[in-house]
Motif scaffolding. Structure first.
Motif, PDB file in Angstrom:
ATOM      1  N   THR A  28      49.862  39.839  -6.058  1.00  0.00           N
ATOM      2  CA  THR A  28      48.454  40.244  -6.058  1.00  0.00           C
ATOM      3  C   THR A  28      48.158  41.204  -7.212  1.00  0.00           C
ATOM      4  OG1 THR A  28      48.352  39.973  -3.661  1.00  0.00           O
ATOM      5  CG2 THR A  28      46.617  41.281  -4.683  1.00  0.00           C
ATOM      6  N   VAL A  29      49.031  42.179  -7.419  1.00  0.00           N
ATOM      7  CA  VAL A  29      48.820  43.144  -8.498  1.00  0.00           C
ATOM      8  C   VAL A  29      48.878  42.442  -9.850  1.00  0.00           C
ATOM      9  CG1 VAL A  29      49.787  45.168  -9.647  1.00  0.00           C
ATOM     10  CG2 VAL A  29      49.623  45.110  -7.152  1.00  0.00           C
ATOM     11  N   SER A  30      49.833  41.534 -10.021  1.00  0.00           N
ATOM     12  CA  SER A  30      49.980  40.848 -11.310  1.00  0.00           C
ATOM     13  C   SER A  30      48.790  39.953 -11.619  1.00  0.00           C
ATOM     14  CB  SER A  30      51.273  40.017 -11.318  1.00  0.00           C
ATOM     15  OG  SER A  30      52.406  40.839 -11.240  1.00  0.00           O
ATOM     16  N   THR A  31      48.347  39.186 -10.630  1.00  0.00           N
ATOM     17  CA  THR A  31      47.254  38.238 -10.863  1.00  0.00           C
ATOM     18  C   THR A  31      45.885  38.884 -10.770  1.00  0.00           C
ATOM     19  OG1 THR A  31      47.221  37.603  -8.517  1.00  0.00           O
ATOM     20  CG2 THR A  31      48.598  36.281  -9.997  1.00  0.00           C
ATOM     21  N   GLY A  32      45.793  40.055 -10.113  1.00  0.00           N
ATOM     22  CA  GLY A  32      44.485  40.659  -9.875  1.00  0.00           C
ATOM     23  C   GLY A  32      43.618  39.780  -8.997  1.00  0.00           C
ATOM     24  N   ALA A  33      44.257  39.104  -8.030  1.00  0.00           N
ATOM     25  CA  ALA A  33      43.513  38.145  -7.205  1.00  0.00           C
ATOM     26  C   ALA A  33      44.126  38.044  -5.816  1.00  0.00           C
ATOM     27  CB  ALA A  33      43.515  36.765  -7.862  1.00  0.00           C
ATOM     28  N   HIS A  34      43.272  37.764  -4.852  1.00  0.00           N
ATOM     29  CA  HIS A  34      43.715  37.341  -3.525  1.00  0.00           C
ATOM     30  C   HIS A  34      43.666  35.813  -3.525  1.00  0.00           C
ATOM     31  CE1 HIS A  34      42.287  41.472  -1.940  1.00  0.00           C
ATOM     32  NE2 HIS A  34      43.589  41.487  -2.134  1.00  0.00           N
ATOM     33  N   LEU A  35      44.820  35.192  -3.454  1.00  0.00           N
ATOM     34  CA  LEU A  35      44.919  33.752  -3.660  1.00  0.00           C
ATOM     35  C   LEU A  35      44.788  32.950  -2.372  1.00  0.00           C
ATOM     36  CD1 LEU A  35      47.884  33.858  -6.190  1.00  0.00           C
ATOM     37  CD2 LEU A  35      45.449  33.551  -6.719  1.00  0.00           C
ATOM     38  N   GLU A  36      45.055  33.573  -1.226  1.00  0.00           N
ATOM     39  CA  GLU A  36      44.921  32.859   0.046  1.00  0.00           C
ATOM     40  C   GLU A  36      44.567  33.846   1.138  1.00  0.00           C
ATOM     41  OE1 GLU A  36      48.552  30.753   0.749  1.00  0.00           O
ATOM     42  OE2 GLU A  36      49.790  32.371  -0.005  1.00  0.00           O
ATOM     43  N   PRO A  37      43.735  33.420   2.078  1.00  0.00           N
ATOM     44  CA  PRO A  37      43.228  34.363   3.066  1.00  0.00           C
ATOM     45  C   PRO A  37      44.200  34.612   4.211  1.00  0.00           C
ATOM     46  CG  PRO A  37      42.293  32.194   3.461  1.00  0.00           C
ATOM     47  CD  PRO A  37      43.115  32.086   2.205  1.00  0.00           C
ATOM     48  N   VAL A  38      44.063  35.770   4.822  1.00  0.00           N
ATOM     49  CA  VAL A  38      44.679  36.041   6.114  1.00  0.00           C
ATOM     50  C   VAL A  38      43.850  35.308   7.178  1.00  0.00           C
ATOM     51  CG1 VAL A  38      45.144  37.855   7.807  1.00  0.00           C
ATOM     52  CG2 VAL A  38      45.591  38.266   5.386  1.00  0.00           C
ATOM     53  N   PHE A  39      44.516  34.726   8.147  1.00  0.00           N
ATOM     54  CA  PHE A  39      43.867  33.960   9.224  1.00  0.00           C
ATOM     55  C   PHE A  39      43.722  34.881  10.434  1.00  0.00           C
ATOM     56  CE2 PHE A  39      44.786  30.100  12.244  1.00  0.00           C
ATOM     57  CZ  PHE A  39      43.492  30.155  12.729  1.00  0.00           C
ATOM     58  N   LEU A  40      42.476  35.165  10.824  1.00  0.00           N
ATOM     59  CA  LEU A  40      42.181  36.067  11.936  1.00  0.00           C
ATOM     60  C   LEU A  40      41.478  35.321  13.068  1.00  0.00           C
ATOM     61  CD1 LEU A  40      40.651  39.121   9.992  1.00  0.00           C
ATOM     62  CD2 LEU A  40      43.037  38.793  10.667  1.00  0.00           C
ATOM     63  N   LEU A  41      41.786  35.728  14.303  1.00  0.00           N
ATOM     64  CA  LEU A  41      41.084  35.244  15.486  1.00  0.00           C
ATOM     65  C   LEU A  41      40.350  36.405  16.131  1.00  0.00           C
ATOM     66  CD1 LEU A  41      43.938  33.124  17.124  1.00  0.00           C
ATOM     67  CD2 LEU A  41      41.976  32.242  15.847  1.00  0.00           C
ATOM     68  N   TYR A  42      39.179  36.107  16.696  1.00  0.00           N
ATOM     69  CA  TYR A  42      38.464  37.141  17.434  1.00  0.00           C
ATOM     70  C   TYR A  42      37.699  36.481  18.577  1.00  0.00           C
ATOM     71  CZ  TYR A  42      33.861  35.824  15.567  1.00  0.00           C
ATOM     72  OH  TYR A  42      32.698  35.140  15.265  1.00  0.00           O
ATOM     73  N   PRO A  43      37.527  37.183  19.698  1.00  0.00           N
ATOM     74  CA  PRO A  43      36.742  36.629  20.812  1.00  0.00           C
ATOM     75  C   PRO A  43      35.256  36.787  20.516  1.00  0.00           C
ATOM     76  CG  PRO A  43      37.644  38.770  21.420  1.00  0.00           C
ATOM     77  CD  PRO A  43      38.154  38.470  20.039  1.00  0.00           C
ATOM     78  N   GLY A  44      34.678  35.785  19.890  1.00  0.00           N
ATOM     79  CA  GLY A  44      33.300  35.898  19.400  1.00  0.00           C
ATOM     80  C   GLY A  44      32.236  35.569  20.403  1.00  0.00           C
ATOM     81  N   GLY A  45      32.612  34.866  21.475  1.00  0.00           N
ATOM     82  CA  GLY A  45      31.637  34.565  22.518  1.00  0.00           C
ATOM     83  C   GLY A  45      30.415  33.829  22.026  1.00  0.00           C
ATOM     84  N   GLY A  46      30.538  33.078  20.928  1.00  0.00           N
ATOM     85  CA  GLY A  46      29.389  32.327  20.423  1.00  0.00           C
ATOM     86  C   GLY A  46      28.307  33.190  19.826  1.00  0.00           C
ATOM     87  N   GLY A  47      28.669  34.358  19.276  1.00  0.00           N
ATOM     88  CA  GLY A  47      27.680  35.275  18.696  1.00  0.00           C
ATOM     89  C   GLY A  47      27.124  34.779  17.370  1.00  0.00           C
ATOM     90  N   ALA A  48      26.427  35.667  16.663  1.00  0.00           N
ATOM     91  CA  ALA A  48      25.716  35.284  15.439  1.00  0.00           C
ATOM     92  C   ALA A  48      26.657  34.733  14.376  1.00  0.00           C
ATOM     93  CB  ALA A  48      24.947  36.495  14.890  1.00  0.00           C
ATOM     94  N   ALA A  49      27.849  35.305  14.257  1.00  0.00           N
ATOM     95  CA  ALA A  49      28.792  34.808  13.265  1.00  0.00           C
ATOM     96  C   ALA A  49      29.207  33.376  13.586  1.00  0.00           C
ATOM     97  CB  ALA A  49      30.017  35.720  13.199  1.00  0.00           C
ATOM     98  N   THR A  50      29.434  33.117  14.873  1.00  0.00           N
ATOM     99  CA  THR A  50      29.807  31.763  15.291  1.00  0.00           C
ATOM    100  C   THR A  50      28.661  30.792  15.065  1.00  0.00           C
ATOM    101  OG1 THR A  50      31.251  32.715  16.984  1.00  0.00           O
ATOM    102  CG2 THR A  50      30.672  30.386  17.212  1.00  0.00           C
ATOM    103  N   ARG A  51      27.454  31.204  15.426  1.00  0.00           N
ATOM    104  CA  ARG A  51      26.301  30.312  15.270  1.00  0.00           C
ATOM    105  C   ARG A  51      26.079  29.966  13.793  1.00  0.00           C
ATOM    106  NH1 ARG A  51      24.192  33.948  19.060  1.00  0.00           N
ATOM    107  NH2 ARG A  51      22.861  34.947  17.492  1.00  0.00           N
ATOM    108  N   ALA A  52      26.284  30.931  12.915  1.00  0.00           N
ATOM    109  CA  ALA A  52      26.111  30.660  11.489  1.00  0.00           C
ATOM    110  C   ALA A  52      27.111  29.620  11.004  1.00  0.00           C
ATOM    111  CB  ALA A  52      26.268  31.953  10.688  1.00  0.00           C
ATOM    112  N   ALA A  53      28.356  29.709  11.501  1.00  0.00           N
ATOM    113  CA  ALA A  53      29.361  28.729  11.105  1.00  0.00           C
ATOM    114  C   ALA A  53      29.063  27.357  11.689  1.00  0.00           C
ATOM    115  CB  ALA A  53      30.746  29.201  11.540  1.00  0.00           C
ATOM    116  N   GLU A  54      28.664  27.328  12.956  1.00  0.00           N
ATOM    117  CA  GLU A  54      28.441  26.048  13.626  1.00  0.00           C
ATOM    118  C   GLU A  54      27.223  25.313  13.078  1.00  0.00           C
ATOM    119  OE1 GLU A  54      30.658  24.709  16.091  1.00  0.00           O
ATOM    120  OE2 GLU A  54      31.729  26.296  15.033  1.00  0.00           O
ATOM    121  N   ASP A  55      26.331  26.039  12.426  1.00  0.00           N
ATOM    122  CA  ASP A  55      25.096  25.439  11.906  1.00  0.00           C
ATOM    123  C   ASP A  55      25.199  25.155  10.411  1.00  0.00           C
ATOM    124  OD1 ASP A  55      22.513  24.459  12.288  1.00  0.00           O
ATOM    125  OD2 ASP A  55      21.567  26.371  11.790  1.00  0.00           O
TER     126      ASP A  55
END
Length: 435
Positions: free
Chosen positions: A160-187
């Motif tokens: 990361t320091v050498s390239t000055g870049a984040h090349l791949e994301p960390v995969f996170l889970l969260y209990p979203g309960g169908g909130g606004a973030a979920t609705r934005a993705a589903e739409d």
């Protein structure tokens, strides 16, 4: 001190352009699939080489640069030469200069959808994840569930320091309960045609959209702020993010790159990570295991038969396979020996199959965990790898999601490489240049 919010913010993604890279489809359109790669730690050496040969601009040329260098990790201590990381940085800059990669014109949260061959669909958001203050990383909104090893953390930090870049994301889970973030993705379809719509060799379809509306960004921010997230995949990358934040070594290092999925809407697929112990004679391993557990020879069993026996054996249990594909079931581990081997850990932790392997079986065999090879998800590949290594394969059953949460809720961490959450995000869809 109040806990910082869970914050996923828009950024200008670095993506492959529509230049003539990759193989063209019969329609003349770019087949982006040959540019994508699994997370850096999933493919074995031969699979990584296949990725590197698949296309000169495959993302693996950036994420596993040691496979391109004849020195590899071979300095005698498993360390990669600094020149290898510098080579990845030079390659990244060249691709940007050549127009193979370019940053999007405006900040976005990216909606990413994966649909597997079995019809499992997963959608989430890719954005920059605010990291907790360096003085109190343990009080942030993101919880790890797995131990990390310093070597891989240092590897990802140097890259990361050498390239000055984040090349791949960390995969996170969260209990979203169908909130606004979920609705934005589903739409996401309302955003129009996807930026990427391609299928990889495993017949998983990948689609990506850019969500650029500031009003929707604000709704998502408000929805996520009080929530917490669990790291499903990418513990070493997240630890590297934290080390960068603590050192303050680059602008923008107070954020990392993350893929956030609502596990209420899209329950994850939780697979296993099997082990191969090179050079371990299986007969000797079986006899040693008998001192701590019940061991049953599965005479004449095929791999599917052995897997069914493992699934019905209760917890914890493991399979040992020799290079000829003969199986032994290890079960009913002595609780007193497990407690003596890991006295500071809870019973919940000690009953994890990977904990039994790390604290009970490997010491009996005279092996350290870091000497084992890891094979994600596919037990047949582990058996084949044991044959090549003249050793023993250890087939590990997948943990249940509730086991992972139970350990994390106690403030404990599972042993390294205990879980293989999926579907994992593909590398190369969208990357992040540090400011």
């Amino acid at each position: 001190m109040a806990r910082p919010p869970l914050a996923l913010t828009p950024f200008r993604g670095l993506r492959y352009t529509d230049l003539d890279v990759g193989r063209a489809l019969d329609s003349g359109e770019l087949d982006a699939a040959v540019l994508l790669a699994p997370p850096y730690d999933v493919p074995g050496p031969e699979e990584a080489r296949d990725l590197l040969r698949s296309d000169p601009h495959n993302a693996a040329h950036l994420t596993v640069p040691y496979q391109l260098d004849p020195r590899g990790r071979g300095d005698g201590a498993g360390r990669t030469s600094p020149a290898v990381y510098e080579g990845a940085a030079t390659r990244l800059r060249a691709w940007i200069d050549q127009g193979i990669l370019a940053r999007d014109p405006e900040p976005a949260l990216y909606v990413y959808e994966q649909t597997t061959a079995a019809g499992v669909r997963q959608r989430g958001l890719i954005g920059t994840l605010a990291l907790p203050p360096a003085s109190s990383p343990a009080h942030g909104p993101v919880r790890p569930h797995e131990e990390v090893d310093h070597g891989p953390v240092l590897d990802r930090l140097r890259l990361t320091v050498s390239t000055g870049a984040h090349l791949e994301p960390v995969f996170l889970l969260y209990p979203g309960g169908g909130g606004a973030a979920t609705r934005a993705a589903e739409d996401a379809e309302r955003l129009g045609r996807a930026l990427v719509d391609t299928s990889t060799a495993d017949r998983t379809r990948h689609r990506l959209w850019a969500l650029t509306d500031p009003a929707v960004h604000a709704e998502i921010a408000a929805d996520l702020a009080p929530r917490t997230a669990l790291i499903a995949d990418g513990h070493h990358r997240y630890a590297a993010y934290q080390e960068m934040r603590a050192s303050g070594c680059a602008p923008g290092c107070d954020h990392g790159l993350a893929y956030l999925v609502d596990s209420d809407t899209h329950p994850p697929d939780l697979g296993a990570i099997h082990r191969v112990v090179p050079g371990l004679d299986t007969a000797a391993a079986v006899e040693a295991a008998r001192s701590a557990a019940r061991v049953e020879e599965l005479t004449g069993a095929s791999l599917p038969d052995a897997e069914r026996a493992l699934a019905g054996a209760g917890r914890p249990a493991l399979l040992l396979a020799d290079p000829l594909g003969r199986f032994h079931l290890v079960r009913d581990v002595d609780a007193a020996q497990a407690a003596e081997a890991a006295p500071s850990r809870s019973r919940t932790y000690r009953e994890l199959p990977t904990a039994v392997l790390e604290h009970v079986l490997l010491p009996l065999w005279g092996y350290a965990e870091h000497r084992t090879r890891k094979v994600h998800d596919d037990p047949a590949k582990a058996v084949a790898a044991a044959r090549e290594a003249h050793g023993t394969a250890v087939i590990v059953p997948p943990l249940r999601v509730e086991q992972v949460y139970a350990v994390a809720d106690r403030g404990e961490l599972t042993p390294r490489k205990s879980t293989s959450f999926g579907p994992k995000p593909r590398t190369g869809l969208v990357m992040r240049l540090l400011p």
